[in-house]
Write a protein that holds these residues in place. Structure first.
Motif, PDB file in Angstrom:
ATOM      1  N   GLU A  91      13.267  -1.447   2.576  1.00 21.83           N
ATOM      2  CA  GLU A  91      11.850  -1.283   2.899  1.00 21.83           C
ATOM      3  C   GLU A  91      11.143  -0.602   1.728  1.00 21.83           C
ATOM      4  N   GLU A 104      -4.035  -5.867  -2.224  1.00 24.56           N
ATOM      5  CA  GLU A 104      -2.608  -6.136  -2.334  1.00 24.56           C
ATOM      6  C   GLU A 104      -2.117  -5.701  -3.707  1.00 24.56           C
ATOM      7  N   VAL A 128       7.238  -8.216  -4.938  1.00 21.18           N
ATOM      8  CA  VAL A 128       6.859  -8.126  -3.532  1.00 21.18           C
ATOM      9  C   VAL A 128       5.440  -7.583  -3.450  1.00 21.18           C
ATOM     10  N   LEU A 130       2.539  -5.486  -1.614  1.00 20.58           N
ATOM     11  CA  LEU A 130       2.284  -4.383  -0.691  1.00 20.58           C
ATOM     12  C   LEU A 130       0.804  -4.443  -0.316  1.00 20.58           C
ATOM     13  N   ARG A 131       0.503  -4.829   0.933  1.00 20.14           N
ATOM     14  CA  ARG A 131      -0.884  -5.067   1.321  1.00 20.14           C
ATOM     15  C   ARG A 131      -1.456  -3.904   2.112  1.00 20.14           C
ATOM     16  N   SER A 140       3.472  -0.856   4.210  1.00 15.84           N
ATOM     17  CA  SER A 140       4.903  -1.055   4.003  1.00 15.84           C
ATOM     18  C   SER A 140       5.223  -2.535   4.002  1.00 15.84           C
ATOM     19  N   THR A 141       6.327  -2.868   3.384  1.00 18.43           N
ATOM     20  CA  THR A 141       6.803  -4.249   3.352  1.00 18.43           C
ATOM     21  C   THR A 141       8.313  -4.199   3.162  1.00 18.43           C
ATOM     22  N   THR A 142       8.936  -5.356   3.117  1.00 19.44           N
ATOM     23  CA  THR A 142      10.384  -5.408   2.952  1.00 19.44           C
ATOM     24  C   THR A 142      10.741  -6.249   1.732  1.00 19.44           C
TER      25      THR A 142
END
Length: 213
Positions: A91, A104, A128, A130-131, A140-142
């Motif tokens: 994460e 983003e 990746v 991150l928005r 958060s994002t993965t």
């Protein structure tokens, strides 16, 4: 760049190659530790965080724009084929200074397969997004990454395996001698030990900032 706590952990994994008892079990010949063919997984020191500044060349606290860090690292290992495949999921949590407007932020991260704690065999770079929604300062994002190691590379030679697992009885001349004291055994174990490392792909300036803050 690839110095990590996992290198210390990996150094202890090859202390024994006994698979018939539970880890930590005290036996007549010592303490049982099972050596897994699966690579250790970790975040190298100083690469688990990233800080973006605005203006970019400033390092003042008031110029910090976005900070993010990698957390909740988990891995699965497939040992069924000729290649051992490790999949790493994690994460990324971030925070921004200005909550106005949706935004983003694209962050680069790497995955590297390291042999013996020092030799980088493969390295890939992914990105990746991150928005941040309008009015939000946190997001958060993965992310995911994979590492592949040939089974033959993690298999110790039969002679080395016999030296490590040979039963030693009290009174034997080498009963108290660590098998890894033998340079040949130690080198073979080192070559057969692998890590999959993940972290942010940092610029020299970002890496220096992380190392000295």
């Amino acid at each position: 760049m690839f110095k990590s706590k996992a290198a210390l952990a990996a150094a202890f994994l090859p202390l024994a190659l006994v698979g018939c008892s539970s880890d930590g079990q005290l036996t007549a010949t010592g303490i049982t530790v099972t050596r897994s063919a699966c690579p250790a997984v970790a975040i190298p020191a100083a690469t688990g965080d990233i800080t973006l500044f605005n203006p970019e060349n400033s390092r003042d606290a008031s110029a910090i724009d976005v900070v993010a860090h990698i957390t909740n690292v988990r891995s699965t290992c497939d040992e069924t084929g000729e290649n051992i495949i490790t999949t790493v999921n994690f994460e990324i949590r971030g925070q921004r200074r200005d909550a106005a407007g949706a935004r983003e932020v694209v962050l680069p991260y790497f995955a590297a397969v390291v042999q013996g704690g020092t030799a980088v065999l493969t390295k890939s770079i992914s990105r990746v997004g991150l928005r941040f929604e309008d009015g939000q300062t946190r997001a958060s994002t993965t992310g995911t990454a994979t590492g592949q190691v040939a089974r033959a590379a993690v298999t110790l030679p039969d002679e080395v395996r016999r030296q490590i697992t040979r039963e030693r009885k009290p009174g034997d001349a080498d009963a108290a001698v660590d098998p890894l004291a033998d340079p040949t055994v130690r080198d073979a174990v080192r070559k057969a030990s692998f890590e999959v490392l993940v972290g942010f792909q940092l610029t020299d300036a970002q890496l220096s900032y992380n190392a000295t803050r």
